[in-house]
Design an enzyme around this catalytic site. Structure first.
Site, short mmCIF file in Angstrom:
data_model
loop_
_atom_site.label_atom_id
_atom_site.label_comp_id
_atom_site.label_asym_id
_atom_site.label_seq_id
_atom_site.Cartn_x
_atom_site.Cartn_y
_atom_site.Cartn_z
N HIS A 102 0.83 -1.22 0.00
CA HIS A 102 0.00 0.00 0.00
C HIS A 102 0.86 1.27 0.00
O HIS A 102 0.41 2.32 0.43
CB HIS A 102 -0.96 0.06 1.20
CG HIS A 102 -1.71 -1.21 1.45
ND1 HIS A 102 -3.00 -1.41 0.99
CD2 HIS A 102 -1.36 -2.35 2.08
CE1 HIS A 102 -3.41 -2.62 1.35
NE2 HIS A 102 -2.42 -3.21 2.00
N LYS A 126 16.71 21.73 -10.14
CA LYS A 126 16.02 20.49 -10.47
C LYS A 126 16.84 19.51 -11.30
O LYS A 126 17.64 19.90 -12.13
CB LYS A 126 14.75 20.83 -11.27
CG LYS A 126 13.72 21.58 -10.43
CD LYS A 126 12.81 20.64 -9.70
CE LYS A 126 11.69 20.22 -10.66
NZ LYS A 126 10.80 19.28 -9.99
N SER A 166 15.40 21.76 -15.24
CA SER A 166 14.21 22.58 -15.43
C SER A 166 14.62 23.92 -16.02
O SER A 166 15.67 24.46 -15.69
CB SER A 166 13.53 22.80 -14.07
OG SER A 166 12.74 23.99 -14.11
N GLU A 209 10.11 8.70 -16.35
CA GLU A 209 8.72 9.13 -16.54
C GLU A 209 8.20 8.73 -17.92
O GLU A 209 7.05 8.34 -18.08
CB GLU A 209 8.61 10.65 -16.38
CG GLU A 209 8.91 11.11 -14.96
CD GLU A 209 9.08 12.62 -14.92
OE1 GLU A 209 8.09 13.31 -14.65
OE2 GLU A 209 10.21 13.11 -15.17
#
Ligand code: ARG
Length: 470
Positions: free
Chosen positions: A164, A291, A285, A298
């Site tokens: 979970h 970043k 970024s 992804e």
């Protein structure tokens, strides 16, 4: 008929036509834009067919020789980028045959004896799919190798295991990675399985009913490396199960990769900090200078949608199609090509991420401090050392967790008297089971996370999936 109109009628099937296609027909009909990638398989199939026609005395040997030589010249033109693919010739089959006619003249017209584009395309696509299966399997094996390498390095590196997405029990990083080795192993099994079932040759089914010429289907099947000819000529030209099976296999493999990718995204986020991904597979970024985003992961996570889409698209194309061939089936190729390319790309990216990631054992170890990961170990201790029924032990430890939570400490931060107030059977000896190291070491059951087991499992996986060796 004007000269102008004559030119636009297809030279290969235009006998009963007086005019060429309309503008929209010229746009919707051709597949050459994508089926050109079947050119090598098309030539291979034609050569096998031609040799068989000669061997059976169906076409003269001299014409057969001219055809085979002409096909080699076409192949050379395509390889060297000197071939002009023409939309008005619709597909790869007619592009190649038309060029063959330009090169060798009328003898080219004998190649299509006892053959239709229906058995031709089915054969080409099987050949392409078979080769695709080999490429996919090699990439899957490469990913397994990268996972096993890291698993061996981190057989004893403890980290929280989750259910979970809540901290559950300590595991080792190597154990976690080996879970993916098993998933990928099943993917490889499915690839092999699909490949075994597609191993039949449609060539010689002709349009749908077979042919009156004395062809030798066993010979062409053999020449193309198939186990046997397809048994039923109608099934041979109507069947695209092999496309669906490979797409289903690809969809599931891509789904596995998306789960791995999601974990990499989580692990690489500062909130976890479990791994550092190779810089070359991340990006910055344009606004936030600090970043480093896990773009490759992804994208692997996202591209699974595309591969599943290809499966659904193909199933939907085939659904309700009356036997045998329907032009709808030309729509089988783009999803297949795209899904295979996408999966191969995702596999290569996943392999590079796994091979290049740097684990952060200290962060993994620190994360084990949260979430009372060894609560089960304490309950098991009460069963083993004090003879409590597991349910009763579970309840007692649940109360201890609540107490620890209230005091803001881990289970090992509770005093013995506080623990005994909840469960009198607890002694000082129980503390030994509260460390994450003791916890993972104790889980030595078959397939468990004990470091010794994990090291053993990594060796076994290497032997089973990669043929042993280093
Ligand atoms: N381009 C076609 C396809 O991809 C080849 C087969 C065409 N057959 C036919 N009878 N029109 O399916």
């Amino acid at each position: 008929m004007s000269e102008d109109t004559k030119k636009t009628v297809n030279p290969l099937w235009g006998g009963r036509f007086v005019a060429g296609p309309s503008a929209v027909m010229a746009r919707i009909n051709p597949s050459i834009g994508f089926d050109r990638r079947l050119w090598a398989e098309d030539i291979e199939g034609s050569k096998a067919h031609c040799a068989m026609l000669v061997a059976q005395g169906i076409i003269p040997a001299s014409d057969g020789k001219a055809i085979l030589e002409g096909l080699d010249r076409v192949a050379a033109e395509i390889t060297e980028g000197r071939f002009t693919f023409r939309d008005d010739l619709e597909d790869i089959h007619m592009n190649i045959e038309a060029r063959l006619a330009e090169l060798i003249g009328v003898a080219a017209g004998r190649l299509h004896t006892a053959r239709s584009r229906n058995d031709q395309v089915a054969t080409d696509l099987r050949l392409w799919t078979r080769a695709a299966c080999e490429r996919i399997d090699a990439e899957l094996a490469g990913l397994q190798a990268a996972l096993i390498d890291q698993a061996e390095r981190h057989a004893g590196t403890v980290m929280p295991g989750f259910t979970h997405l809540q901290p559950a029990q300590p595991v080792t990083f190597g154990h976690h990675l080996l879970a993916y080795v098993e998933m990928v192993g099943r993917d490889r099994g499915r690839v092999a399985d699909a490949c075994r079932r597609l191993d039949e040759c449609p060539l010689g089914a002709a349009a749908l009913a077979g042919t009156s010429f004395p062809i030798d289907r066993a010979a062409t099947a053999r020449a193309l490396g198939f186990a046997r000819p397809c048994a039923n000529s109608m099934d041979a030209v109507a069947d695209r199960d092999f496309v669906v099976e490979v797409l289903a296999t690809a969809a599931l493999a891509a789904t596995h990769l998306s789960r791995l990718a999601e974990e990499l995204v989580l692990w690489a986020s500062p909130a976890y900090g479990f791994v550092t991904l190779p810089e070359a597979l991340t990006s910055g970024s344009s606004m936030m200078p600090q970043k480093r985003n896990p773009d490759a992961a992804e994208l692997v996570r996202g591209k699974a949608g595309r591969v599943s889409g290809a499966l659904i698209a193909t199933l939907t194309v085939l659904k309700g199609l009356a036997l045998t061939y329907g032009k709808d089936m030309q729509e089988d190729k783009e999803p297949l090509f795209d899904a295979v390319e996408t999966l191969l790309l995702c596999l290569a990216a996943s392999r590079e991420m796994i091979a290049g990631l740097e684990a952060r054992p200290a962060a993994m170890r620190a994360a084990c401090a949260a979430g009372y990961l060894t609560a089960t170990d304490l309950a098991d201790w009460l069963v083993r050392a004090a003879g409590l029924p597991f349910r009763q032990a579970h309840h007692a430890v649940g109360r201890l967790v609540r107490l620890a939570e209230a005091e803001g400490v881990g289970l090992d931060g509770l005093s013995l008297s506080a623990m005994q107030a909840v469960e009198p059977a607890i002694t000082e000896a129980a503390r030994a089971v509260l460390t994450v190291e003791a916890s993972v070491a104790s889980r030595s059951s078959l397939g468990g996370t004990a470091p010794a087991r994990v090291a053993e499992a990594a060796r076994a996986a290497r032997a089973r999936y990669l043929g042993g060796g280093a």
